[in-house]
Design an enzyme around this catalytic site. Structure first.
Site, short mmCIF file in Angstrom:
data_model
loop_
_atom_site.label_atom_id
_atom_site.label_comp_id
_atom_site.label_asym_id
_atom_site.label_seq_id
_atom_site.Cartn_x
_atom_site.Cartn_y
_atom_site.Cartn_z
CB ALA A 64 -3.23 4.09 15.75
N GLY A 65 -3.81 1.78 12.98
CA GLY A 65 -3.15 1.18 11.83
C GLY A 65 -3.69 1.75 10.53
N GLY A 66 -3.51 0.99 9.44
CA GLY A 66 -3.91 1.47 8.12
C GLY A 66 -5.39 1.80 8.02
CB ALA A 67 -8.46 -0.05 9.02
CG ASP A 78 -9.02 0.35 2.85
OD1 ASP A 78 -9.77 -0.47 2.28
OD2 ASP A 78 -7.84 0.11 3.14
N GLY A 133 -18.54 -4.41 9.12
CA GLY A 133 -17.35 -4.34 8.27
C GLY A 133 -17.61 -4.82 6.85
CE LYS A 164 -4.24 -1.84 2.03
NZ LYS A 164 -5.27 -1.71 3.07
#
Ligand SMILES: NC(=O)c1ccc[n+]([C@@H]2O[C@H](COP(=O)([O-])OP(=O)(O)OC[C@H]3O[C@@H](n4cnc5c(N)ncnc54)[C@H](OP(=O)(O)O)[C@@H]3O)[C@@H](O)[C@H]2O)c1
Length: 285
Positions: A133-136, A109, A250, A73
């Protein structure tokens, strides 16, 4: 009488490693078939050291675009001709779109999440609690901030990652952000409007795992969202439904990011119901 044949399909794909468990093909090809598009969506394993060649190959073969998943990504950006606004702020691309002769990186996303939440509430002026606090989490908070959300309470297990996202939101988008470490005793602020689980807690095969905060602080007035697509009825989703919250699962976000990808590539607004049912059918197996 002879008829015209066309055996050349338009190509789209997902590049990742590992990638074989990624279900995106199921919903995208269900939409292509339903809308009678002679298009294909291939699930392609690409090693990190072959990414440049894979992107060149996609250019040479005239792909209409492709999704990127772990671990590409961020790395894919070096091989593209430009970025959409939110992808540039996030520094991550999950959807590449051919526009003329250029490959442009977008991030669907967060846009998929935004489309889902707009079906139940306008994020403008809202106070939002985000676990993760990650990519999503990054994709969702950037998109919500661009849509006018007013304040974020970021709650994450790793303090350094949480503070890094808080800093990015303040610096690049000028929103108000408070960070708190994720502990079992964390209570939602009484006046928060939206609660989002953007961690991987609850993902198959740990579908009964609970995001570690005090679930008794949920209120019926809150919109509750979970990014976990499989299983879609996580503990958080079940707890929130039980007390009457408006809930976004989700699977909705996954379908909506696919809807946006298809729109970017083909120009068509696909039927999201067809796509959701195709995913539900495989997750039910
Ligand atoms: N529905 C959709 O369309 C969609 C789209 C994208 C992602 N997702 C889902 O979103 C989830 C997160 O993806 P990602 O790309 O953000 O992953 P990521 O960058 O690896 O981030 C994972 C996040 O989950 C937290 N976490 C993991 N295990 C935890 C635990 N046991 N307790 C508390 N926190 C925990 C991590 O906290 P630390 O920082 O402390 O490690 C981090 O904040 C995945 O399950 C993915 O399937 C769904």
């Amino acid at each position: 009488m002879s008829r015209d044949f066309n055996f050349k399909q338009e190509l789209t794909a997902c590049f990742g490693q590992p990638v074989s468990e990624n279900p995106t093909q199921v919903m995208i090809e269900a939409a292509y078939k339903y809308h009678r598009l002679e298009w294909r969506y291939l699930t392609i394993e690409v090693a990190p050291d072959r990414l440049a060649e894979a992107v060149s190959g996609a250019r040479a073969m005239g792909f209409a675009g492709f999704n990127c998943t772990i671990p590409h990504k961020v790395a894919v950006i070096a091989h593209l001709d430009g970025l959409g606004e939110s992808a540039a702020i996030m520094g991550a691309v999950n959807c590449v779109v051919r526009r003329g002769n250029e490959l442009i990186g977008e991030n669907t996303d967060g846009k998929g999440f935004l489309k889902s939440i707009r079906e139940v509430a306008d994020p403008m002026g809202k106070r939002v609690v985000v676990f993760g606090a990650g990519g999503a989490a990054r994709a969702i908070t950037v998109e919500l901030a661009l849509a006018g959300a007013q304040h974020f309470d970021l709650v994450n297990r790793s303090v350094s990652r949480g503070l890094e996202l808080a800093e990015l939101l303040k610096r690049k988008l000028g929103v108000s952000v408070e960070f708190a470490p994720l502990t079992g005793g964390y209570k939602l602020p009484e006046n928060c409007d939206v609660v989002i689980n953007a961690t991987s807690v609850g993902l198959y095969p740990n579908g009964d795992a609970r995001v570690g905060f005090d679930h008794s602080s949920l209120r019926p007035s809150m919109v509750v969202a979970d990014v976990i697509p499989n299983p879609p009825d996580t503990q958080l989703v079940r707890d929130a439904r039980k007390i009457g919250c408006r809930v976004i699962d989700g699977l909705g976000m996954l379908v909506n990011q696919g809807v946006i990808g298809i729109k970017y590539w083909t120009g068509l607004d696909p039927d999201s119901g067809v796509m959701r049912r195709a995913l539900e059918a495989i997750f039910a197996e």
